[in-house]
Write a protein that holds these residues in place. Structure first.
Motif, PDB file in Angstrom:
ATOM      1  N   ASN A 221      16.475  -4.060 -25.896  1.00 17.94           N
ATOM      2  CA  ASN A 221      17.779  -4.521 -26.294  1.00 17.94           C
ATOM      3  C   ASN A 221      18.018  -5.262 -27.581  1.00 17.94           C
ATOM      4  O   ASN A 221      19.247  -5.914 -27.959  1.00 17.94           O
ATOM      5  CB  ASN A 221      18.308  -5.471 -25.007  1.00 17.94           C
ATOM      6  CG  ASN A 221      18.836  -4.965 -23.997  1.00 17.94           C
ATOM      7  OD1 ASN A 221      18.967  -3.746 -24.074  1.00 17.94           O
ATOM      8  ND2 ASN A 221      19.094  -5.581 -22.730  1.00 17.94           N
ATOM      9  N   LEU A 222      17.115  -5.489 -28.259  1.00 20.69           N
ATOM     10  CA  LEU A 222      17.059  -6.349 -29.622  1.00 20.69           C
ATOM     11  C   LEU A 222      17.240  -5.446 -30.446  1.00 20.69           C
ATOM     12  O   LEU A 222      16.743  -5.041 -31.484  1.00 20.69           O
ATOM     13  CB  LEU A 222      15.702  -7.004 -29.505  1.00 20.69           C
ATOM     14  CG  LEU A 222      15.219  -7.925 -28.488  1.00 20.69           C
ATOM     15  CD1 LEU A 222      13.992  -8.806 -28.856  1.00 20.69           C
ATOM     16  CD2 LEU A 222      16.190  -8.847 -27.942  1.00 20.69           C
ATOM     17  N   ALA A 223      18.562  -5.001 -30.799  1.00 14.52           N
ATOM     18  CA  ALA A 223      18.800  -3.881 -31.818  1.00 14.52           C
ATOM     19  C   ALA A 223      18.735  -4.442 -33.393  1.00 14.52           C
ATOM     20  O   ALA A 223      18.725  -3.639 -34.022  1.00 14.52           O
ATOM     21  CB  ALA A 223      20.150  -3.402 -31.530  1.00 14.52           C
ATOM     22  N   PHE A 224      18.543  -5.819 -33.594  1.00 15.73           N
ATOM     23  CA  PHE A 224      18.439  -6.164 -34.880  1.00 15.73           C
ATOM     24  C   PHE A 224      17.239  -6.561 -35.374  1.00 15.73           C
ATOM     25  O   PHE A 224      17.267  -7.396 -36.338  1.00 15.73           O
ATOM     26  CB  PHE A 224      19.713  -7.510 -35.268  1.00 15.73           C
ATOM     27  CG  PHE A 224      20.907  -6.954 -34.690  1.00 15.73           C
ATOM     28  CD1 PHE A 224      21.808  -6.103 -35.700  1.00 15.73           C
ATOM     29  CD2 PHE A 224      21.773  -7.305 -33.657  1.00 15.73           C
ATOM     30  CE1 PHE A 224      23.017  -5.843 -35.361  1.00 15.73           C
ATOM     31  CE2 PHE A 224      22.840  -6.855 -33.278  1.00 15.73           C
ATOM     32  CZ  PHE A 224      23.847  -5.960 -34.115  1.00 15.73           C
ATOM     33  N   PHE A 225      16.265  -6.339 -34.401  1.00 16.93           N
ATOM     34  CA  PHE A 225      15.090  -7.110 -34.441  1.00 16.93           C
ATOM     35  C   PHE A 225      14.256  -6.449 -35.798  1.00 16.93           C
ATOM     36  O   PHE A 225      14.011  -5.507 -35.788  1.00 16.93           O
ATOM     37  CB  PHE A 225      14.081  -6.719 -33.227  1.00 16.93           C
ATOM     38  CG  PHE A 225      12.931  -7.551 -33.196  1.00 16.93           C
ATOM     39  CD1 PHE A 225      12.950  -8.747 -33.064  1.00 16.93           C
ATOM     40  CD2 PHE A 225      11.603  -7.047 -33.039  1.00 16.93           C
ATOM     41  CE1 PHE A 225      11.809  -9.596 -32.992  1.00 16.93           C
ATOM     42  CE2 PHE A 225      10.596  -7.474 -32.875  1.00 16.93           C
ATOM     43  CZ  PHE A 225      10.658  -9.007 -32.897  1.00 16.93           C
TER      44      PHE A 225
ATOM     45  N   TYR B 167      10.758 -17.752 -21.202  1.00 16.41           N
ATOM     46  CA  TYR B 167      11.997 -16.816 -20.949  1.00 16.41           C
ATOM     47  C   TYR B 167      13.315 -17.454 -20.314  1.00 16.41           C
ATOM     48  O   TYR B 167      14.141 -17.283 -20.880  1.00 16.41           O
ATOM     49  CB  TYR B 167      11.303 -15.737 -19.988  1.00 16.41           C
ATOM     50  CG  TYR B 167      10.297 -14.953 -20.430  1.00 16.41           C
ATOM     51  CD1 TYR B 167      10.238 -13.971 -21.676  1.00 16.41           C
ATOM     52  CD2 TYR B 167       9.149 -15.092 -19.877  1.00 16.41           C
ATOM     53  CE1 TYR B 167       9.131 -13.472 -22.005  1.00 16.41           C
ATOM     54  CE2 TYR B 167       7.977 -14.441 -20.271  1.00 16.41           C
ATOM     55  CZ  TYR B 167       7.942 -13.560 -21.419  1.00 16.41           C
ATOM     56  OH  TYR B 167       6.899 -12.933 -21.970  1.00 16.41           O
ATOM     57  N   SER B 168      13.028 -18.085 -19.381  1.00 16.19           N
ATOM     58  CA  SER B 168      14.481 -18.575 -18.764  1.00 16.19           C
ATOM     59  C   SER B 168      15.245 -19.662 -19.230  1.00 16.19           C
ATOM     60  O   SER B 168      16.148 -19.553 -19.456  1.00 16.19           O
ATOM     61  CB  SER B 168      14.227 -18.837 -17.208  1.00 16.19           C
ATOM     62  OG  SER B 168      13.031 -19.596 -17.025  1.00 16.19           O
TER      63      SER B 168
ATOM     64  N   LEU C 128      20.458 -18.212 -24.803  1.00 13.23           N
ATOM     65  CA  LEU C 128      20.608 -18.590 -26.418  1.00 13.23           C
ATOM     66  C   LEU C 128      20.831 -17.158 -27.090  1.00 13.23           C
ATOM     67  O   LEU C 128      20.325 -16.587 -27.957  1.00 13.23           O
ATOM     68  CB  LEU C 128      19.294 -18.927 -27.175  1.00 13.23           C
ATOM     69  CG  LEU C 128      19.007 -20.661 -26.524  1.00 13.23           C
ATOM     70  CD1 LEU C 128      17.779 -20.902 -27.087  1.00 13.23           C
ATOM     71  CD2 LEU C 128      20.159 -21.462 -26.786  1.00 13.23           C
ATOM     72  N   VAL C 129      21.994 -16.564 -26.757  1.00 17.18           N
ATOM     73  CA  VAL C 129      22.405 -15.218 -27.268  1.00 17.18           C
ATOM     74  C   VAL C 129      22.743 -15.119 -28.670  1.00 17.18           C
ATOM     75  O   VAL C 129      22.765 -14.128 -29.208  1.00 17.18           O
ATOM     76  CB  VAL C 129      23.672 -14.604 -26.423  1.00 17.18           C
ATOM     77  CG1 VAL C 129      23.327 -14.582 -25.279  1.00 17.18           C
ATOM     78  CG2 VAL C 129      24.863 -15.679 -26.613  1.00 17.18           C
TER      79      VAL C 129
ATOM     80  N   ASN D 184      10.994  -6.508 -20.927  1.00 11.37           N
ATOM     81  CA  ASN D 184      12.390  -6.787 -20.457  1.00 11.37           C
ATOM     82  C   ASN D 184      12.838  -7.867 -20.080  1.00 11.37           C
ATOM     83  O   ASN D 184      13.830  -8.356 -19.627  1.00 11.37           O
ATOM     84  CB  ASN D 184      12.633  -6.156 -19.198  1.00 11.37           C
ATOM     85  CG  ASN D 184      12.917  -4.595 -19.240  1.00 11.37           C
ATOM     86  OD1 ASN D 184      13.178  -4.231 -20.310  1.00 11.37           O
ATOM     87  ND2 ASN D 184      12.057  -3.969 -18.344  1.00 11.37           N
ATOM     88  N   LEU D 185      12.052  -9.319 -20.556  1.00 16.62           N
ATOM     89  CA  LEU D 185      12.555 -10.631 -20.293  1.00 16.62           C
ATOM     90  C   LEU D 185      13.202 -11.309 -21.577  1.00 16.62           C
ATOM     91  O   LEU D 185      13.978 -12.247 -21.188  1.00 16.62           O
ATOM     92  CB  LEU D 185      11.385 -11.439 -19.713  1.00 16.62           C
ATOM     93  CG  LEU D 185      10.884 -11.044 -18.460  1.00 16.62           C
ATOM     94  CD1 LEU D 185       9.735 -11.907 -18.126  1.00 16.62           C
ATOM     95  CD2 LEU D 185      12.139 -11.401 -17.591  1.00 16.62           C
ATOM     96  N   LEU D 186      13.195 -10.644 -22.736  1.00 17.40           N
ATOM     97  CA  LEU D 186      13.727 -11.017 -23.660  1.00 17.40           C
ATOM     98  C   LEU D 186      15.155 -10.609 -24.251  1.00 17.40           C
ATOM     99  O   LEU D 186      15.724 -10.823 -25.316  1.00 17.40           O
ATOM    100  CB  LEU D 186      13.008 -11.108 -25.083  1.00 17.40           C
ATOM    101  CG  LEU D 186      11.761 -12.042 -25.168  1.00 17.40           C
ATOM    102  CD1 LEU D 186      10.741 -11.588 -26.202  1.00 17.40           C
ATOM    103  CD2 LEU D 186      12.128 -13.314 -25.242  1.00 17.40           C
ATOM    104  N   GLY D 187      15.530  -9.529 -23.190  1.00 16.23           N
ATOM    105  CA  GLY D 187      16.867  -8.511 -23.558  1.00 16.23           C
ATOM    106  C   GLY D 187      18.007  -9.278 -23.997  1.00 16.23           C
ATOM    107  O   GLY D 187      18.857  -8.828 -24.364  1.00 16.23           O
ATOM    108  N   ASP D 188      18.287 -10.752 -23.171  1.00 15.83           N
ATOM    109  CA  ASP D 188      19.291 -11.600 -23.508  1.00 15.83           C
ATOM    110  C   ASP D 188      19.624 -12.045 -25.087  1.00 15.83           C
ATOM    111  O   ASP D 188      20.730 -12.399 -25.122  1.00 15.83           O
ATOM    112  CB  ASP D 188      19.384 -12.632 -22.403  1.00 15.83           C
ATOM    113  CG  ASP D 188      19.602 -12.163 -21.258  1.00 15.83           C
ATOM    114  OD1 ASP D 188      20.170 -11.156 -20.727  1.00 15.83           O
ATOM    115  OD2 ASP D 188      19.150 -12.803 -20.221  1.00 15.83           O
TER     116      ASP D 188
END
Ligand SMILES: *[C@@H]1O[C@H](CO)[C@@H](O)[C@H](O)[C@H]1NC(C)=O
Ligand SMILES: *[C@@H]1O[C@H](CO)[C@@H](O)[C@H](O)[C@H]1NC(C)=O
Ligand SMILES: *[C@@H]1O[C@H](CO)[C@@H](O)[C@H](O)[C@H]1NC(C)=O
Ligand SMILES: *[C@@H]1O[C@H](CO)[C@@H](O)[C@H](O)[C@H]1NC(C)=O
Ligand SMILES: *[C@@H]1O[C@H](CO)[C@@H](O)[C@H](O)[C@H]1NC(C)=O
Ligand SMILES: *[C@@H]1O[C@H](CO)[C@@H](O)[C@H](O)[C@H]1NC(C)=O
Ligand SMILES: *[C@@H]1O[C@H](CO)[C@@H](O)[C@H](O)[C@H]1NC(C)=O
Ligand SMILES: *[C@@H]1O[C@H](CO)[C@@H](O)[C@H](O)[C@H]1NC(C)=O
Ligand SMILES: *[C@@H]1O[C@H](CO)[C@@H](O)[C@H](O)[C@H]1NC(C)=O
Ligand SMILES: *[C@@H]1O[C@H](CO)[C@@H](O)[C@H](O)[C@H]1NC(C)=O
Ligand SMILES: *[C@@H]1O[C@H](CO)[C@@H](O)[C@H](O)[C@H]1NC(C)=O
Length: 605
Positions: free
Chosen positions: A319-323, A266-267, A272-273, A291-295
Motif C-alpha cells: 500500500n505504500l505507493a510513494f515509498f 504498528y497500532s 498517522l495517514v 501488511n501492518l504499515l499499510g495505513d
C-alpha cells in the motif's frame, strides 16, 4: 628634515587613532566594542562582572557572552529600548530578578544558555511582548513553574535542553499559544508532561531527547493537533508505546530512535495517514511484519538502521505507493525480497550495506534495478555464497549476474512412504528433511489443512519433524509437509491411522457416556496444546461400577414389590362401561329405538 618628517607622521597617526576611536567606540561602554553602523555592542569575553553602563541607547544587539555576570536585577536593561537581541550565554548567572528585562519591548531573541540558573521566578520574563526565541538550555533548572512563560505571548521557539528538569508544572506553558518549537533534550524527566504539553496548541515540532521515559502512555500528546514533527530519541528505557499514545496527532515526521522498542509500534502509528518520514533506528527491532504499515499511505522514507533487523516480511510495505527511500543499513538481513514492496518502481534510494546478504535469486531484482536505484555511495556487498563473498553489487558484470544470483528449488529428501498405524496414546514422528538454496522453510498441514505450529500435542519440531504425542483416533488422516524457498516448493504426504480401545470405538446411541468421552477428547484434539484429559480404562470401569450398583437397587425394588403384592387379597375381574352415541345412523343393536328424536340409550354389562 628626517626628524621633522617623523614627528609629522606621528602627529597624523595620533589624529587618525582619535578619529577612528571616536567613530568606533566613543559613545560605547568601557571595555565593549560598539559598531554604530550595525548597532551592535560587543561586550563578549571582557571579564565583566556586571552589566556595563554607557551602552548606546540605540543599540539593537548586545552581546555579553563569556563574562562573569552573576545576577540580573530588576529593570537591568531599561535604557536599551531598541534592543532586538540580547545574548547572556556563558556567564555565571544564578538568579534573575522579577522584571529583569522590563522595557525591552522590541526584544526578539533572548539567550541565557550555559549559565547556572536553578530556578527562574514567575515574572522574570515579564515585559517581553515580542520575544520569539528563548534559549535557557544548559542550566540547572529543576522545575518549570506555573505561568513561567506567560508574559511571552509571541514566543515561537523555546530551547530548554540540558537542564536538570524533574518536573514541569501543569500550567508551565500556559500562554504559549504561538510556540512552534520546543526542545527538551537531556533532562531528567521520567514521564511525559502531558498536562503541560496540552497547552501548546500551536506546537509544530517537539524534540524529546535523552530523557528517562519508560513508556508513552495513552493520549500523551492530546491537543497537539498541529504537531508535525515529533522526535523521541535516546530514551534507553523506553520500551513500549501504548496503543493510543500518539492519538490526536497528525504527524508528517516521526523519529523514535535509540530507544528500547522491540517491535515496530504498528497500532500507535496506524492513524498517522499523513506520515512521510519514519525513523526507528537503533531499536532492537528484529522483524517488519507484513501488511501492518499499510495505513501509512503517504510514507516516503523509512530509516531502521542498526536495529538487528533479521527479516522484512513479504508485503511489509504493501500500500505504500510513494515509498522511495529505505535505509536499513547495519542490520542482520540476509535478503530483501521484492514482494516486500508495493512497487519497486517508486524506490529510488536503498541503503542496505552492512548486512550479511546472501546473493541469490531473491536479490536479483536489486541488480536488475541498479541503474535506477541509488545506494548513496554505500554499495551493499555479498556475504554468501562463498565464491562471491566480499564483492559489492557494483562489481558484477552483466554476464555474471544470471549465473551468480540463482536459487535452487526446495526439495524434500525423505521421500519414502510414511504410513503409520498405531494404538491410541503412542507418540509418532514423521520426518521431512529438505534442501535447497536458500535453505527451505518447512511447514506441516494437518488433515484439515491448517498449519501446525511449534507447540501443542501435535507440533512441528525445529528440524522439520512432525511429532504427534498421545495419538488419538481423531488424529488419523493424511498430513502434508511443504518445503518452500524463493525458487519453489515441494511436498510429501504421510498417513496416520490410530486404533482406539475397543470400548472407545463403539458408537451407539445408547452409550451416552462414550459419546460424552468422545466429545471431551475431540476438544482436546482441536486444542493441540491441551494434554490428554483422562484415561479410557478408568472411565469405563467407573461407569460400569456405577451401572452395576444401579441394577442391584432395581433388583431389590422388584423383590420388595413381589412380596408386597403376595400379601394382598382377591382381585375383581368385572368392569362396567357406559356410553351414549350421538348419531342416529349408528342406532342399531338391542334396546329401544326412537327414529324422530334420533336418540337411544344402551347399557352393556
Ligand atoms: C566580539 O569580541 C570578541 C572578543 O574581543 C571577539 O573575539 C569577537 O570576534 C567579536 N565579535 C564580533 C562580532 O565582532
Ligand atoms: C556573541 O559573541 C560570541 C563571541 O564573539 C559569538 O560566538 C556569539 O555568536 C555572539 N552572539 C550573537 C547572538 O551573535
Ligand atoms: C540528572 O541526570 C544527570 C545525569 O543522569 C545527573 O548527573 C543529575 O544529578 C540529575 N539531576 C537530578 C536533579 O536528578
Ligand atoms: C490505551 O487505550 C487502549 C484503547 O482504548 C486500551 O485498550 C489500553 O488498555 C490503554 N492502555 C493503557 C496503558 O491505558
Ligand atoms: C531493553 O529491553 C530488554 C527486554 O526487552 C531488557 O532486557 C533491557 O534491560 C532493556 N534495556 C534497558 C536499558 O532498559
Ligand atoms: C494533517 O496534516 C496534513 C498535512 O500536514 C493536512 O493536509 C491535513 O489537513 C491535516 N489533517 C488534519 C485533520 O488536521
Ligand atoms: C541512513 O541512516 C544513517 C544513520 O542514521 C544515516 O547516516 C544516513 O545518512 C541515512 N541514509 C540516507 C540515505 O538517508
Ligand atoms: C528431529 O528432532 C527430534 C527431537 O529433537 C528427533 O527425535 C528426530 O530424530 C530429529 N529428526 C531428524 C530427521 O533429525
Ligand atoms: C507451491 O508452489 C505453487 C506453484 O509453484 C504455488 O501455487 C503454491 O502456492 C505454493 N505453495 C506454498 C505453500 O508455497
Ligand atoms: C457416531 O455416530 C454418529 C451418529 O450416531 C455419526 O454421525 C458419527 O459419524 C459416528 N462416529 C464414528 C466415529 O463412527
Ligand atoms: C482452546 O484454545 C483457545 C486459544 O488457543 C482458548 O481460547 C480456548 O479456551 C481453548 N479451549 C479449551 C477447551 O481449552
Amino acid at each position: 628634515m628626517c626628524v621633522a618628517a617623523d614627528w609629522r607622521r606621528l602627529y597624523w597617526w595620533v589624529v587618525l587613532q582619535w578619529v577612528v576611536g571616536m567613530a568606533l567606540s566613543a559613545p560605547c561602554a568601557k571595555r565593549c566594542d560598539c559598531l554604530p553602523k550595525l548597532l551592535i555592542a560587543n561586550c563578549s569575553s571582557r571579564h565583566l562582572s556586571s552589566v556595563p553602563s554607557g551602552v548606546p541607547d540605540n543599540t539593537q544587539m548586545l552581546n555579553l557572552t563569556g563574562n562573569h555576570l552573576k545576577t540580573l536585577s530588576r529593570r537591568q536593561f531599561s535604557g536599551l529600548t531598541q534592543l532586538r537581541e540580547l545574548d547572556l550565554s556563558g556567564n555565571e548567572l544564578t538568579g534573575i530578578e522579577v522584571e529583569a528585562f522590563a522595557g525591552l519591548q522590541y526584544l526578539l531573541a533572548l539567550r541565557l544558555s550555559h549559565n547556572r540558573l536553578k530556578i527562574i521566578p514567575v515574572g522574570a520574563f515579564s515585559g517581553l511582548p515580542n520575544v520569539q526565541f528563548l534559549d535557557i538550555s544548559q542550566n540547572e533548572i529543576l522545575v518549570f513553574l506555573d505561568d513561567m512563560f506567560r508574559e511571552m505571548p509571541s514566543l515561537q521557539k523555546l530551547e530548554a535542553s540540558e537542564n536538570d528538569l524533574v518536573f514541569i508544572s501543569s500550567r508551565a506553558f500556559s500562554g504559549l499559544a504561538n510556540l512552534q518549537e520546543l526542545n527538551l533534550d537531556r533532562c531528567n524527566l521520567t514521564s511525559v508532561p502531558i498536562e503541560a504539553l496540552s497547552q501548546l496548541t500551536g506546537l509544530v515540532q517537539l524534540r524529546f531527547r535523552r530523557l528517562g521515559l519508560t513508556t508513552l502512555p495513552n493520549n500523551s500528546f492530546r491537543q497537539l493537533g498541529r504537531l508535525r514533527d515529533l522526535q523521541v530519541t535516546h530514551c534507553p528505557w523506553l520500551d513500549s508505546l501504548a496503543a493510543n499514545s500518539l492519538f490526536g496527532l497528525n504527524l508528517t515526521s516521526l523519529t523514535l530512535s535509540h530507544c528500547n522498542l522491540s517491535a515496530v509500534p504498528y497500532s500507535p502509528l496506524h492513524h498517522l495517514v499523513y506520515l512521510r518520514y519514519l525513523d526507528l533506528s537503533y531499536n532492537p527491532i528484529t522483524t517488519i511484519l507484513s501488511n501492518l504499515l499499510g495505513d501509512l499511505l503517504r510514507l516516503q522514507e523509512l530509516h531502521l538502521v542498526g536495529a538487528g533487523l533479521l527479516r522484512i516480511e513479504p508485503g511489509a510495505f504493501r500500500n505504500l505507493a510513494f515509498f522511495w527511500l529505505l535505509n536499513v543499513s547495519e542490520n542482520r538481513l540476509a535478503t530483501l525480497e521484492v514482494s516486500a514492496f508495493h512497487s519497486v518502481a517508486a524506490l529510488e534510494v536503498l541503503r542496505f550495506d552492512g548486512n550479511p546478504l546472501a546473493c541469490d535469486c531473491r536479490l536479483l531484482w536489486v541488480m536488475r534495478r541498479c541503474p535506477w536505484l541509488r545506494f548513496e555511495g554505500r554499495s551493499p556487498a555479498c556475504v554468501t555464497p562463498v565464491q562471491v563473498q566480499g564483492r559489492t553489487f557494483g562489481d558484477f558484470t552483466e554476464a555474471e549476474i544470471p549465473r551468480v544470483f540463482t536459487c535452487r528449488q526446495a526439495r524434500i529428501l525423505t521421500r519414502k512412504p510414511q504410513d503409520v498405524r498405531t494404538e491410541e496414546g503412542h507418540t509418532v514422528l514423521f520426518f521431512c528433511a529438505a534442501d535447497g538454496d536458500p535453505a527451505p522453510s518447512i511447514i506441516w498441514l494437518n488433515p484439515k489443512r491448517s498449519v501446525l505450529t511449534g507447540s501443542g500435542r501435535i507440533r512441528t519440531l525445529a528440524n522439520g519433524t512432525l511429532e504427534v504425542r498421545y495419538a488419538q483416533v481423531q488424529d488419523s488422516g493424511y498430513y502434508l509437509c511443504i518445503a518452500s524457498n524463493a525458487a519453489g516448493n515441494d511436498s510429501i504426504s504421510v498417513s496416520l491411522r490410530v486404533r482406539g480401545f475397543p470400548a472407545s470405538t463403539r458408537n451407539r446411541s445408547g452409550s451416552f457416556f462414550l459419546e460424552g468421552w468422545s466429545f471431551a477428547s475431540g476438544q482436546a484434539a482441536v486444542n493441540g496444546s491441551q494434554p490428554f484429559p483422562f484415561d479410557v480404562k478408568t472411565l469405563v470401569i467407573a461407569v460400569t461400577m456405577g451401572f452395576l450398583s444401579f441394577l442391584s437397587s432395581v433388583a431389590v425394588c422388584f423383590i420388595f414389590m413381589f412380596f408386597w403384592s403376595q400379601s394382598k387379597g382377591q382381585i375383581k375381574h368385572t368392569a362396567t362401561i357406559n356410553f351414549v352415541p350421538r348419531s342416529a345412523a349408528t342406532a342399531s343393536g338391542g334396546g329401544r329405538t326412537t327414529m324422530e328424536t334420533g336418540r337411544f340409550t344402551m347399557k352393556l354389562i
